[in-house]
Design an enzyme around this catalytic site. Structure first.
Site, short mmCIF file in Angstrom:
data_model
loop_
_atom_site.label_atom_id
_atom_site.label_comp_id
_atom_site.label_asym_id
_atom_site.label_seq_id
_atom_site.Cartn_x
_atom_site.Cartn_y
_atom_site.Cartn_z
N GLU A 41 -14.47 3.34 10.97
CA GLU A 41 -14.96 4.27 11.83
C GLU A 41 -14.87 5.88 11.08
O GLU A 41 -14.11 6.15 10.27
CB GLU A 41 -14.31 4.64 13.16
CG GLU A 41 -14.29 3.15 13.98
CD GLU A 41 -13.57 3.46 15.18
OE1 GLU A 41 -13.60 2.55 15.95
OE2 GLU A 41 -12.78 4.50 15.51
N TYR A 84 -8.76 -11.08 11.27
CA TYR A 84 -8.83 -11.64 10.10
C TYR A 84 -8.78 -13.05 10.24
O TYR A 84 -8.20 -13.81 11.10
CB TYR A 84 -7.74 -11.27 9.12
CG TYR A 84 -7.93 -9.74 8.64
CD1 TYR A 84 -8.95 -9.29 7.93
CD2 TYR A 84 -6.93 -8.76 8.84
CE1 TYR A 84 -9.11 -7.90 7.81
CE2 TYR A 84 -7.04 -7.53 8.52
CZ TYR A 84 -8.02 -6.93 8.06
OH TYR A 84 -8.36 -5.91 7.59
N GLN A 125 0.83 -1.20 0.01
CA GLN A 125 -0.01 0.06 0.08
C GLN A 125 0.91 1.32 -0.19
O GLN A 125 0.32 2.31 -0.04
CB GLN A 125 -0.82 0.11 1.17
CG GLN A 125 -1.95 -1.22 1.18
CD GLN A 125 -2.67 -1.43 2.54
OE1 GLN A 125 -2.17 -0.65 3.58
NE2 GLN A 125 -3.51 -2.38 3.04
N TYR A 135 -8.47 7.12 20.40
CA TYR A 135 -9.47 6.40 19.82
C TYR A 135 -9.48 4.87 19.78
O TYR A 135 -10.20 4.51 19.01
CB TYR A 135 -9.25 7.01 18.23
CG TYR A 135 -9.70 8.48 18.14
CD1 TYR A 135 -10.88 8.84 17.68
CD2 TYR A 135 -8.84 9.22 18.37
CE1 TYR A 135 -11.25 10.19 17.80
CE2 TYR A 135 -9.15 10.91 18.53
CZ TYR A 135 -10.33 11.08 18.19
OH TYR A 135 -10.79 12.34 18.05
N HIS A 189 -0.68 0.02 5.85
CA HIS A 189 -1.16 0.87 6.88
C HIS A 189 -0.02 1.91 7.08
O HIS A 189 0.64 2.32 7.94
CB HIS A 189 -1.33 0.17 8.31
CG HIS A 189 -2.40 -1.02 8.25
ND1 HIS A 189 -2.86 -1.32 9.27
CD2 HIS A 189 -3.26 -1.57 7.19
CE1 HIS A 189 -3.97 -2.33 8.91
NE2 HIS A 189 -4.07 -2.47 7.68
#
Length: 405
Positions: A275, A296, A115, A285, A181
């Site tokens: 979220e 997963y 990513q 958070y 991420h």
């Protein structure tokens, strides 16, 4: 394989004719290049992809441009052209007619793995005067890679714009291996400071609760990299002063509320628990202790539960996950029924989601573009009051949503 270094429509010239070195082939390629150059300057007829029903009436989805390799972020220049990042490490300018420039010179090497790569781009509040812009990217290091933010200048009025004066203003302390991420959304606050979202890098999720680590945080800095003195953890022993909030997994959407000016974000959950949040300085958070998500494959609970008194609760969560990416508040006139709505792209969900709030209470969710089967990476409101989307694929597109004619 097509060459990604050439503008759309020019790529095939590299293999024009069977004899690349012969005079006939060279003449043919030269003539074709001239013809293509003229075509790129001419306005293109936008291609309608679909006409769909919506709460704002019939809408047309129009293809503005195609041929972008995993585009990640879009920013509008003052003349309505678009800067677009491609994750493998290219930055292009796209005209309103859909012509793609060659990749701009001056972009540093990126860690284009998983990513990671060249990610967000944001124009500074003073861009029209000084041409300063900022980028987030996966910066390669000896141990792996890390999310970094750099500033540079671009002479965007030049015939062949390029980046200059590239300077890194922020980089995560941790640089683990792996390709997941990165967070990486950039959002300027009204006071000129810059929010940067930082992912937990997947295998290092426990560090999201560690204030001595950048992983799983939102940081707030000035555009030159300095730390604002009113950040919530300035002076806190053991805490990094640039941290603004913590307990995040992978925030890939950030926008300011048009009325309040507060930061709104969304982030990915695992197998549920995506979220939407309102930013609060110093808030926790929850990730990975408090979450609606599940592990997963095995599907077991993560952490202690889905709520705790000292953890900031989300305004909205999606289970199952839609994999949100990109977000924008709509505050223009072209879609009067949508003023004030929050738009969120969805990767796994392959759609555009409209969220309607009464203050901080969700009153309606509308799912749009589901039939296109496109992974929506970014969402922006254009200077023309229309919505622009980036689709995430090897042949990514810029799509525009407009009232049906």
């Amino acid at each position: 394989m097509p060459s990604r270094g050439l503008p759309q429509g020019v790529r095939g010239l590299r293999s024009f004719g069977g004899d690349r070195g012969g005079p006939v082939a060279r003449a043919a390629r030269a003539a074709a290049a001239v013809a293509i150059g003229i075509a790129l300057l001419a306005p293109a007829q936008a291609k309608r992809v679909a006409r769909l029903a919506s709460s704002a009436g019939p809408i047309d989805v129009v293809e503005v441009a195609r041929g972008l390799e995993h585009p990640w972020s879009l920013a509008f220049l003052p003349d309505a052209r678009m800067l677009v990042t491609e994750r493998p490490g290219r930055l292009r300018i796209v005209t309103p007619a859909g012509a793609l420039s060659a990749p701009l010179e001056g972009v540093p090497k990126v860690h284009a793995n998983g990513q990671g790569g060249l990610l967000d781009v944001a124009l500074s509040p003073t861009f029209a005067d000084d041409g300063v812009l900022l980028f987030s990217y996966a910066q390669p290091t000896a141990s792996g890679a890390r999310t970094a933010v750099a500033r540079a200048r671009i002479d965007w009025r030049a015939q062949s714009p390029a980046l200059s004066g590239w300077t890194v203003i922020f980089a995560q302390r941790q640089a683990p291996s792996g390709g997941h991420h990165w967070g990486s959304r950039l959002q300027f606050a009204r006071d000129g400071s810059l929010f940067v979202t930082l992912g937990d890098r997947y295998s290092y999720r426990d560090q999201a609760q560690d204030l001595s680590s950048h992983l799983g945080k939102i940081v707030r800095i000035f555009p030159d990299g300095r730390v604002p003195p009113d950040n919530p953890f300035v002076g806190t022993p053991g805490a990094l002063a640039e941290i603004w909030s913590y307990g995040h997994r992978n925030v890939q959407g950030a926008a300011l509320h048009p009325a309040s000016g507060r930061l709104w974000t969304h982030e990915h959950g695992p197998q549920g628990g995506d979220e939407v949040n309102i930013g609060v300085a110093g808030a926790n958070y929850g990730w990975p202790v408090i979450t609606f998500g599940r592990e997963y494959v095995i599907g077991t609970r993560i952490g202690e539960g889905s709520s705790r008194a000292d953890v900031q609760a989300p305004l909205h969560q999606w289970t199952p996950s839609i994999a949100p990416s990109g977000m924008a508040f709509y505050d223009a006139e072209r879609f009067a029924a949508w003023r004030g709505s929050l738009f969120v792209g969805a990767l796994r969900g392959q759609m555009l989601v409209r969220l309607e709030f009464d203050g901080e209470r969700l009153v309606r969710e509308e799912r749009l573009l589901e039939g296109l089967r496109e992974r929506i990476r970014d969402v922006r409101q254009g200077p023309d009051g229309l919505l622009y989307l980036l689709t995430d694929s090897d042949e990514g597109r810029i799509l525009r949503i407009e009232p049906a004619r």
